[in-house]
Design a protein around this motif. Structure first.
Motif, PDB file in Angstrom:
ATOM      1  N   THR A  36       0.764  -1.117   0.013  1.00 58.61           N
ATOM      2  CA  THR A  36      -0.024   0.163  -0.071  1.00 58.61           C
ATOM      3  C   THR A  36       0.865   1.326   0.018  1.00 58.61           C
ATOM      4  O   THR A  36       2.161   1.210   0.250  1.00 58.61           O
ATOM      5  CB  THR A  36      -1.061  -0.076   1.231  1.00 58.61           C
ATOM      6  OG1 THR A  36      -1.566   1.309   1.407  1.00 58.61           O
ATOM      7  CG2 THR A  36      -0.065   0.238   2.593  1.00 58.61           C
ATOM      8  N   TRP A  80       0.674   8.363   5.611  1.00 58.73           N
ATOM      9  CA  TRP A  80       0.843   9.105   4.559  1.00 58.73           C
ATOM     10  C   TRP A  80       2.208   9.551   4.463  1.00 58.73           C
ATOM     11  O   TRP A  80       3.077  10.361   5.205  1.00 58.73           O
ATOM     12  CB  TRP A  80      -0.016  10.490   4.326  1.00 58.73           C
ATOM     13  CG  TRP A  80      -1.454   9.896   4.317  1.00 58.73           C
ATOM     14  CD1 TRP A  80      -2.354   9.690   5.143  1.00 58.73           C
ATOM     15  CD2 TRP A  80      -2.421   9.872   3.121  1.00 58.73           C
ATOM     16  NE1 TRP A  80      -3.414   9.127   4.808  1.00 58.73           N
ATOM     17  CE2 TRP A  80      -3.554   9.530   3.466  1.00 58.73           C
ATOM     18  CE3 TRP A  80      -2.263  10.630   1.944  1.00 58.73           C
ATOM     19  CZ2 TRP A  80      -4.809   9.692   2.573  1.00 58.73           C
ATOM     20  CZ3 TRP A  80      -3.242  10.532   0.998  1.00 58.73           C
ATOM     21  CH2 TRP A  80      -4.461   9.942   1.442  1.00 58.73           C
ATOM     22  N   ASN A  89       0.141   5.740   0.705  1.00 61.25           N
ATOM     23  CA  ASN A  89      -0.606   6.877   0.747  1.00 61.25           C
ATOM     24  C   ASN A  89       0.225   8.045   0.608  1.00 61.25           C
ATOM     25  O   ASN A  89       1.137   8.069   1.581  1.00 61.25           O
ATOM     26  CB  ASN A  89      -1.315   6.915   2.088  1.00 61.25           C
ATOM     27  CG  ASN A  89      -2.328   5.689   2.465  1.00 61.25           C
ATOM     28  OD1 ASN A  89      -3.133   5.193   1.515  1.00 61.25           O
ATOM     29  ND2 ASN A  89      -1.779   4.913   3.401  1.00 61.25           N
ATOM     30  N   LYS A  93     -12.493   6.825  -6.283  1.00 61.01           N
ATOM     31  CA  LYS A  93     -11.877   5.667  -6.013  1.00 61.01           C
ATOM     32  C   LYS A  93     -12.274   4.549  -7.289  1.00 61.01           C
ATOM     33  O   LYS A  93     -13.645   4.573  -7.693  1.00 61.01           O
ATOM     34  CB  LYS A  93     -12.365   5.025  -4.622  1.00 61.01           C
ATOM     35  CG  LYS A  93     -11.921   3.944  -4.392  1.00 61.01           C
ATOM     36  CD  LYS A  93     -11.981   3.387  -3.054  1.00 61.01           C
ATOM     37  CE  LYS A  93     -13.548   3.274  -2.573  1.00 61.01           C
ATOM     38  NZ  LYS A  93     -13.706   2.685  -1.278  1.00 61.01           N
ATOM     39  N   ARG A 115      -3.355   0.757  -3.259  1.00 62.64           N
ATOM     40  CA  ARG A 115      -3.599  -0.431  -2.214  1.00 62.64           C
ATOM     41  C   ARG A 115      -3.769  -1.784  -3.291  1.00 62.64           C
ATOM     42  O   ARG A 115      -4.605  -2.110  -4.012  1.00 62.64           O
ATOM     43  CB  ARG A 115      -4.655  -0.554  -1.169  1.00 62.64           C
ATOM     44  CG  ARG A 115      -4.899  -1.720  -0.383  1.00 62.64           C
ATOM     45  CD  ARG A 115      -5.816  -1.586   0.429  1.00 62.64           C
ATOM     46  NE  ARG A 115      -7.130  -1.329  -0.029  1.00 62.64           N
ATOM     47  CZ  ARG A 115      -8.052  -2.089  -0.354  1.00 62.64           C
ATOM     48  NH1 ARG A 115      -7.698  -3.226  -0.221  1.00 62.64           N
ATOM     49  NH2 ARG A 115      -9.277  -1.709  -0.834  1.00 62.64           N
ATOM     50  N   GLN A 140      -3.781   7.454  -3.294  1.00 57.91           N
ATOM     51  CA  GLN A 140      -3.567   6.249  -2.614  1.00 57.91           C
ATOM     52  C   GLN A 140      -3.678   5.029  -3.537  1.00 57.91           C
ATOM     53  O   GLN A 140      -4.499   5.043  -4.391  1.00 57.91           O
ATOM     54  CB  GLN A 140      -4.660   5.965  -1.503  1.00 57.91           C
ATOM     55  CG  GLN A 140      -4.615   7.217  -0.390  1.00 57.91           C
ATOM     56  CD  GLN A 140      -6.014   6.883   0.501  1.00 57.91           C
ATOM     57  OE1 GLN A 140      -6.934   7.599   0.288  1.00 57.91           O
ATOM     58  NE2 GLN A 140      -5.677   6.343   1.693  1.00 57.91           N
ATOM     59  N   SER A 183       0.949  12.053  -0.021  1.00 59.59           N
ATOM     60  CA  SER A 183       0.655  13.612   0.182  1.00 59.59           C
ATOM     61  C   SER A 183       1.402  14.195  -0.797  1.00 59.59           C
ATOM     62  O   SER A 183       2.843  14.251  -0.502  1.00 59.59           O
ATOM     63  CB  SER A 183       0.526  13.977   1.573  1.00 59.59           C
ATOM     64  OG  SER A 183       0.232  15.388   1.659  1.00 59.59           O
ATOM     65  N   GLU A 230      -3.953   4.922   8.870  1.00 54.90           N
ATOM     66  CA  GLU A 230      -3.075   5.029   7.544  1.00 54.90           C
ATOM     67  C   GLU A 230      -1.899   6.036   7.763  1.00 54.90           C
ATOM     68  O   GLU A 230      -1.991   6.899   8.346  1.00 54.90           O
ATOM     69  CB  GLU A 230      -3.912   5.654   6.411  1.00 54.90           C
ATOM     70  CG  GLU A 230      -4.882   4.223   6.155  1.00 54.90           C
ATOM     71  CD  GLU A 230      -5.861   5.042   4.908  1.00 54.90           C
ATOM     72  OE1 GLU A 230      -6.439   4.058   3.987  1.00 54.90           O
ATOM     73  OE2 GLU A 230      -6.292   6.230   4.883  1.00 54.90           O
TER      74      GLU A 230
END
Length: 891
Positions: free
Chosen positions: A710, A730, A712, A858, A888, A886, A714, A728
């Motif tokens: 995964t 980031w 995440n 998404k 995953r 993001q 920014s 989570e």
């Protein structure tokens, strides 16, 4: 038998005497509440059952809608009054109502009060119904109002003006001969210690009592001083005559040999019992703590306590708490003082208004010196009504808190020129400065007339010249400075020079640094911290510079961190909307690393703790593809000399603790990392431990030895952000390189109208708690790539239009911003393709991509033939943006 009868008679006499003493209890239960201005008899369905303390602004100060309810609300409940109180003097005591109130008994206006932070009482005997048998039912109705009023301080401030009956309510029934209740809700007895030394102490007592009978009464005034073991050490008794309806003053001077002195290290309290007797019976009795100590502020050499030099170190405090507003039980107030004491604090600035008496009681008992102030903040109104209300607030504060030995400073102004209503150089501004001088001279005189033994203080900000021009610096006995060098402007390494300039400006007036601090969002970390990044690491660097400069300067009497805990400020935005996050503790009183830093530097008990323990799941990217670890620094806070660090049972070595910190570079492994630190102290080990689950992001995403899971990301900053709610982590974005991931093209977004920060926005992001992610972005991005292996992936794109035509006036305490934050944004339209297939068409800031609002998309992506994932941004009008992304792996 004779002895038994005498004992019974003696017991009855004791019982009878005690039965005459005041009856007082809280009436916090069984209230009904309704928002709005309605009649007590109304059957409006909005009436709800509540208990006090109660606050009506718990939810609306935290929502995304600007503003909160500042208007009228009503409370009511039934009072069941014993028939035996017919011959008593009955009072209602409200410890505080925000901000003004009117009180009705059985439909009649019994009294009102202006000011939201001090207690008031209302005599209600004449409004009550009494029954010859049992209790009589009476109705209590209260209208409260927390709206803005130009004649009631505070006019504005960096805190929320909560509404409600937010402290306790009491019923008090007194004998008709009683200590006066009509002196601004004081107890009617005041003590001072004009001269104290190791050898002896003078104790002066004064006060007054009232005789509400219609006939003359002979009254004995008695004072007894007990040590903390219950032994009587002083006593006084004098007969007085009071005519019917008369109030009689009294005073006496006592002397104690070899007093036990009060200090933060040994807060020794004596107990003063004051009684009134009529015909040999005790008719009223009150108790107060007494402490013997002496203190002095010196402009060149700082503060002295009991003849010895003493550095004041501590924090300011606001009274509110997460999910409670300012409707706190005593235990929360007390725990705050305990937390301050535990970190080594010996001083509390009660800001910017008087707070619950439980705070002062805890300071007395635990040994925390205090200042306390009235809410004259930011600006004044040039009206006699404003001046009058300011004076009443000061008199109430002094009368109600006078007998707390922890108080050494009465204060009455904070940053009054933060918002001046007139242009520089204008005649109106000159008159305004003159008016402030007149008001504060009046307030200073009131304090000196009523308490010549404590110090007085006003607090300024910025360069301070305007306070000198207005002639304010020489009015109080000491002057406080709120200094934010390294936060709102400049570099924290220059704080020493800033302090020296304030010292020169004050010219012989002792000074305190009454505020300093940096925002700390405990969810944000940055291993290369910069100003305004809100990171834990920047704040630690900042506070180290301040403490170093403080210790080097004798003339600084004390340093007071802003703030003990995060607090509500509804108009604030940024990463923690509606919260000022400069606290050493979170809004719900969990310690940040800044609290750990102060405990390591000033705490008395042996202390050792791993920093950022709450960051117990972390992430980071490999530097080299063949590394099986990611190295990140971990700070250890301690007041011991040396620390040894262990990871999964293996020692990483020992390090000397410098200024309360030892930093270890820890090679985090994939999965669980068990951390242990220990240090020897007087023959035994002091230790702390933490368990950190670490997720290593591979440098090369198709590495078979470290499968991708995964990411995440920014964009637009260099910070690590942890979303504890969704569990989570980031990572900050990186520029793309083959085999890995990252952005292609664009630049970091920066606000136009500010000097404060060089990335992101400070707006409140609507419809999201992840402001730290949505408030930064890559502007003009061309593409984002993930060179992941074949498989099925969940992909989420996060957008927020940070440029806005919404007119947002800059907040006056956001120093370094240039007024209007409006960005005057142009139309932005772009499309997004995913692996060369259309994903989002014509995303426009005139349609779905609304300014200041979080938007996410998404989807599922199937990767085949080793092509990875390519997200491209095609400009139609203006520049494309991306705030977060993001990915995953699903399969």
């Amino acid at each position: 038998m004779k002895q038994i009868l005498l004992l019974l008679l003696f017991g009855l006499l004791i019982f009878d005497s005690q039965a005459q003493v005041r009856c007082e209890y809280s009436i916090n239960s069984n209230w009904k509440f309704c928002k709005g201005d309605i009649d007590a008899a109304s059957n409006d369905a909005r009436w709800e059952n509540v208990s006090v303390p109660h606050c009506w602004n718990i939810d609306d100060v935290m929502d995304d809608e600007l503003g909160y309810y500042r208007d009228t609300a009503c409370y009511k409940r039934d009072l069941y009054i014993p028939g035996s109180w017919r011959d008593k003097e009955v009072f209602l005591v409200f410890d505080a109502i925000g901000i003004s109130a009117s009180v009705y008994i059985n439909g009649q206006l019994a009294g009102s009060h202006t000011g939201g932070y001090t207690a008031f009482n209302i005599p209600i005997t004449k409004y009550l119904n009494f029954s010859d048998e049992g209790n009589s039912k009476n109705q209590l109705f209260v209208k409260a109002n927390n709206s803005y009023n130009k004649d009631i301080p505070p006019l504005s401030g960096d805190f929320t003006f909560f509404g409600g009956i937010y402290r306790d309510v009491h019923l008090v029934a007194l004998d008709k001969v009683h200590f006066r209740m009509d002196q601004y809700n004081s107890q009617g007895v005041f003590w001072t210690t004009p001269k104290v030394s190791n050898e002896s102490a003078e104790l002066n007592l004064k006060g007054a009592f009232s005789n509400s009978f219609s006939r003359t009464k002979k009254v004995v005034v008695e004072h007894v001083v007990m040590d903390n073991a219950g032994k009587e050490v002083l006593n006084y008794e004098k007969k007085r005559t009071a005519k019917g309806g008369e109030s009689v003053s009294f005073d006496c001077k006592l002397k104690l040999e070899n007093p036990k002195l009060w200090s933060p290290e040994n807060p020794y309290l004596y107990r003063l019992i004051s009684r009134l007797k009529v015909d040999g019976k005790i008719v009223d009795q009150i108790e107060n703590p007494i402490a013997f100590r002496w203190f002095k502020f010196d402009a060149e050499n700082g503060f002295f306590l009991n003849g010895s030099p003493y550095k004041l170190i501590g924090a300011s405090r606001h009274q509110d708490f997460a999910t409670l507003g300012n409707a706190l039980d005593d235990a929360v107030h007390i725990h705050d003082v305990e937390l301050l004491k535990e970190m080594g604090g010996n001083f509390l600035r009660i800001a910017h208004y008087p707070q619950d008496e439980a705070v002062l009681e805890a300071c007395d008992r635990l040994g925390v010196l205090t200042s306390i102030e009235i809410p004259l903040v930011n600006s004044i109104t040039e009206s006699e009504a404003f001046f009058h209300n300011s004076e009443i607030m000061l008199r109430e504060m002094m009368a109600q808190y006078y007998n707390h030995p922890s108080i050494i400073i009465w204060a009455y102004m904070n940053e009054i020129f933060l918002h001046t209503p007139y242009e520089k150089g204008s005649d109106e501004l000159a008159h305004y400065l003159h008016s402030t001088n007149q008001l504060f001279t009046r307030l200073e005189n009131i304090i000196r007339e009523n308490d010549p033994y404590r110090y007085t203080m006003m607090v300024g900000h910025g360069g301070g010249q305007i306070y000198s021009d207005a002639g304010l610096i020489n009015i109080p006995k000491i002057f406080g400075w709120n200094i934010y060098t390294g936060w709102y402007d400049g570099k924290s390494s220059n704080i020493g020079k800033t302090m020296d300039k304030r010292h020169d400006l004050c010219k012989g007036v002792p000074i305190l640094v009454t505020e300093y601090g940096a925002d700390v969002d405990y969810r944000i970390h940055n291993f290369d911290p910069i100003r305004f990044d809100k990171s834990v690491e920047y704040a630690i660097d900042y506070h180290q510079e301040y403490i170093k400069a403080f210790k080097e300067r004798k003339f600084i009497s004390g340093m007071v961190v802003w703030n003990l805990a995060d607090f509500s400020s509804e108009t604030r935005n940024e990463t923690t909307p509606h919260i000022n996050s400069k606290g050493l503790l979170t809004y719900d009183r969990k310690p940040k690393d800044t609290y750990r830093f102060y405990r390591a530097n000033f705490g008395e008990e042996p202390y050792l703790e791993i920093g950022s323990k709450e960051w117990n799941f972390r992430t980071g990217q490999q530097i080299l593809a063949d590394n099986d670890f990611v190295e990140q620094p971990v700070q250890v806070f301690s007041n011991l000399k040396e620390v040894e660090f262990f990871q999964n049972g293996r020692s990483l070595g020992r390090k000397e603790v410098i200024n309360g910190i030892a930093t270890f570079n820890v090679p985090f492994k994939q999965g669980e990392n068990r951390l242990l630190v220990k240090s020897a102290f007087k023959g035994y080990d002091v230790a702390d431990q933490a368990s950190i689950k670490f997720n290593i992001v591979p440098k090369v995403l198709d590495d078979p030895d470290l499968p991708f899971q995964t990411l995440n990301i920014s964009l637009g900053d260099k910070r690590f952000y942890t979303d504890y709610k969704n569990h989570e982590n980031w990572l900050p974005a990186q520029e793309y390189f083959p085999g890995s991931w990252g952005y292609v093209g664009g630049e970091v977004y920066k606000m136009k109208n500010t000097k404060r920060q060089n990335f992101g926005s400070d707006i409140n992001i609507i419809d999201s708690d992840m402001d730290a992610v949505y408030a930064t972005q890559q502007l003009g991005i061309d593409e984002f790539r993930f060179d992941v292996p074949d498989g099925i992936y969940a992909l989420v794109l996060h957008f927020c239009e940070l440029s806005s035509n919404v007119k947002r006036q800059n907040l006056i305490y956001n120093l370094g911003s240039n007024g209007d934050n409006t960005e005057n944004n142009e139309e932005r339209v772009f499309s997004v393709t995913l692996n060369n297939k259309e994903f989002i068409s014509n995303l426009s800031n005139n349609e779905e991509l609304l300014p200041e609002k979080a938007v996410s998309y998404k989807t599922t992506v199937v990767v085949t033939d080793g092509k990875g994932i390519s997200v491209k941004f095609d400009a139609i009008k203006g520049k494309p943006i991306l705030n977060g992304i993001q990915l995953r792996k699903k399969l």
